[in-house]
Design an enzyme around this catalytic site. Structure first.
Site, PDB file in Angstrom:
ATOM      1  N   ARG A  63       6.104 -11.577  -4.040  1.00 20.96           N
ATOM      2  CA  ARG A  63       6.327 -10.428  -3.312  1.00 20.96           C
ATOM      3  C   ARG A  63       7.275  -9.670  -4.485  1.00 20.96           C
ATOM      4  O   ARG A  63       7.175  -8.370  -4.363  1.00 20.96           O
ATOM      5  CB  ARG A  63       7.162 -10.529  -2.119  1.00 20.96           C
ATOM      6  N   TYR A 116      -3.597  15.177  -0.037  1.00 22.94           N
ATOM      7  CA  TYR A 116      -4.354  14.117   0.851  1.00 22.94           C
ATOM      8  C   TYR A 116      -3.862  14.002   2.190  1.00 22.94           C
ATOM      9  O   TYR A 116      -2.356  14.131   2.292  1.00 22.94           O
ATOM     10  CB  TYR A 116      -4.298  12.824  -0.180  1.00 22.94           C
ATOM     11  N   ASP A 186       0.614  13.294  -7.896  1.00 24.63           N
ATOM     12  CA  ASP A 186      -0.599  12.516  -7.303  1.00 24.63           C
ATOM     13  C   ASP A 186      -1.871  12.722  -8.428  1.00 24.63           C
ATOM     14  O   ASP A 186      -2.378  13.555  -8.378  1.00 24.63           O
ATOM     15  CB  ASP A 186      -1.246  12.614  -5.808  1.00 24.63           C
ATOM     16  N   LYS A 211      -9.078   4.069  -6.192  1.00 21.40           N
ATOM     17  CA  LYS A 211     -10.355   5.014  -6.395  1.00 21.40           C
ATOM     18  C   LYS A 211     -10.901   4.684  -7.769  1.00 21.40           C
ATOM     19  O   LYS A 211     -11.379   3.682  -7.854  1.00 21.40           O
ATOM     20  CB  LYS A 211      -9.700   6.534  -6.270  1.00 21.40           C
TER      21      LYS A 211
HETATM   22  C1  PLP Z   1      -5.158  11.736  -3.591  1.00 20.27           C
HETATM   23  C2  PLP Z   1      -5.171  10.772  -2.861  1.00 20.27           C
HETATM   24  N1  PLP Z   1      -4.020  10.228  -2.903  1.00 20.27           N
HETATM   25  C3  PLP Z   1      -3.632   8.944  -2.170  1.00 20.27           C
HETATM   26  C4  PLP Z   1      -4.750   8.476  -1.297  1.00 20.27           C
HETATM   27  C5  PLP Z   1      -4.350   7.072  -0.520  1.00 20.27           C
HETATM   28  O1  PLP Z   1      -4.682   5.977  -1.336  1.00 20.27           O
HETATM   29  P1  PLP Z   1      -5.064   4.323  -0.557  1.00 20.27           P
HETATM   30  O2  PLP Z   1      -6.017   4.763   0.233  1.00 20.27           O
HETATM   31  O3  PLP Z   1      -5.084   3.800  -1.654  1.00 20.27           O
HETATM   32  O4  PLP Z   1      -3.737   4.109   0.259  1.00 20.27           O
HETATM   33  C6  PLP Z   1      -5.829   8.807  -1.317  1.00 20.27           C
HETATM   34  C7  PLP Z   1      -6.858   8.237  -0.531  1.00 20.27           C
HETATM   35  O5  PLP Z   1      -7.951   8.761  -0.226  1.00 20.27           O
HETATM   36  C8  PLP Z   1      -6.305  10.169  -2.221  1.00 20.27           C
HETATM   37  O6  PLP Z   1      -7.540  10.529  -1.996  1.00 20.27           O
END
Ligand code: PLP
Length: 396
Positions: A63, A116, A186, A211
């Site tokens: 962890r 998001y 992000d 992704k």
């Molecule tokens: C731009 C963006 N940031 C963060 C996330 C969250 O990621 P996760 O699904 O791996 O938790 C997503 C999910 O679609 C996303 O599109």
């Protein structure tokens, strides 16, 4: 660690294959072995005490840290040209840990433009429960007047999910620094191959590694990169306290995905450009949101801060929900699913899926109309994808 000389002189394709990689010390294995263990023997009593006090380096418990996960973190740090990286169980684990590790009661966070849906949810709904105030700024212009002495962080996403809004990162970095706030980006949609925000002066970059970094739709993970000053507290909170650690199995998949990141992103970006041009000329489509189109409001900034314009776009269909349903249900090659950045092309309807938890008012303010469909272009042949879109649009 492999000796690669000066990282700055190496191309991203070379770095994606070799950067931060070292053969396994025991076996010489080139691919990172999966260290499937929950705990590590520290040998004797004194060594255990020294490791737990931080006097002696070494693994103790998965962890806290695990060699397969460390290997992924080191490779991400090289690709983003960062001092340090911490891997987390998902993109949301990375985002939540960053917010909760660096903000405290009484602070304000400014979130700029569209984010998001999950991130919006944490910032708008969860942070206020802990005395942290979210302040919305529609764009960089609005950000200038949104700072107060309590502003601690500025959070942006570019290109932003799902309408591909572009935010000028150099401006965000400059304004945040002047105001004494931490800037966080992000970078999931752009990936380090298209944009390296730290080079623009941004403090912290995070990804949903689920992704493009995985790239094959077979792993869930997140990662945060930046200076140790920021990454150390995020690591402690995310892993030791929240327990949101990345599994070594996922880390191995993400590390493998990284090797082909530039190739995949380049292929899907080139294809997306042609598909966006095709769709923008179709009579059933009212708008195509793709930063590689000159009609996109973010085109000029995207040209400066992105190597290519990425593989994601959104199309607004003239017929609203019935048109979106017809189009999505008729696709044969492109799969209806959320997520993005995979080898396979995926399409979804944000209003009823990824952004369904966002209020209708905020959805509309963000351009998420009922006819909006988000498309993530994979690495299939462009002509085959265009043929699929063409037949699916018939009768819309
Ligand atoms: C731009 C963006 N940031 C963060 C996330 C969250 O990621 P996760 O699904 O791996 O938790 C997503 C999910 O679609 C996303 O599109």
């Amino acid at each position: 660690m492999k000796k690669l000389g000066n990282h700055a002189s190496l191309g991203m394709r070379t770095l994606a294959v070799h950067g931060g990689q070292r053969p396994d010390e025991l076996s010489g294995a080139i691919s990172t072995p999966i260290t499937a263990t929950s705990s590590f023997s520290y040998g004797d009593f004194d060594s255990g005490a020294r490791r737990f006090s931080g006097e002696e380096p070494g693994y103790m418990y998965s962890r806290f840290a695990n060699p397969t996960v460390t290997a992924f973190e080191q490779r991400m740090a090289v690709l983003e040209d960062a001092e340090a990286a911490v891997a987390c169980a998902s993109g949301m684990a990375a985002i939540s840990a960053t917010l909760f590790a660096l903000l405290k009661s009484g602070d304000e966070i400014i979130h700029v433009g569209v984010l998001y849906g999950g991130t919006e949810g944490v910032i708008r709904n969860l942070l206020p429960r802990y005395g942290i105030t979210p302040v919305f700024a529609a764009d960089v212009q609005a950000l200038k007047s949104a700072f107060t002495p309590r502003t601690k962080m500025v959070f942006v996403e570019t290109p932003a999910n799902p309408v591909m809004a572009i935010v000028d990162l150099a401006e965000i970095a400059r304004l945040s620094r002047e105001a004494g706030a931490i800037s966080v980006v992000d970078n999931t949609f752009a990936t380090p191959y298209l944009t390296r925000p730290l080079e623009k002066g941004i403090d912290i970059v995070l990804h949903s590694a689920t992704k493009y970094i995985s790239g094959h739709g077979d792993a869930t993970g997140g990662v945060v990169v930046g200076n140790r000053q920021w990454i150390d507290p995020i690591r402690t909170l995310c892993l030791k306290q929240f327990g949101g650690c990345l599994s070594p199995f996922e880390a191995a998949l993400l590390t493998r995905g990284l090797k082909t990141l530039p190739l995949r992103v380049e292929a899907s970006s080139n294809s997306a450009q042609k598909i966006a041009e095709y769709l923008s000329g179709h009579p059933a489509v009212s708008t195509v949101f793709y930063p590689g189109l000159k009609t996109h409001p973010g085109y000029d900034v995207a040209r400066q801060q992105m190597k290519l314009f990425g593989g994601i776009m959104a199309v607004d269909l003239k017929g609203g929900i019935p048109a979106a349903r017809h189009f999505l249900d008729k696709l044969t090659l492109v799969t209806q699913a959320v997520s993005l950045g995979d080898t396979d092309s995926l399409a979804c309807h944000p209003a009823t899926t990824t952004h369904s938890a966002v209020s209708a008012k905020i959805r509309l303010e963000s351009g998420i109309t009922d006819g909006l469909v988000r498309i993530s272009i994979g690495i299939e042949d462009t002509e085959d994808l265009i043929a699929d879109f063409q037949q699916a649009l018939e009768g819309v």
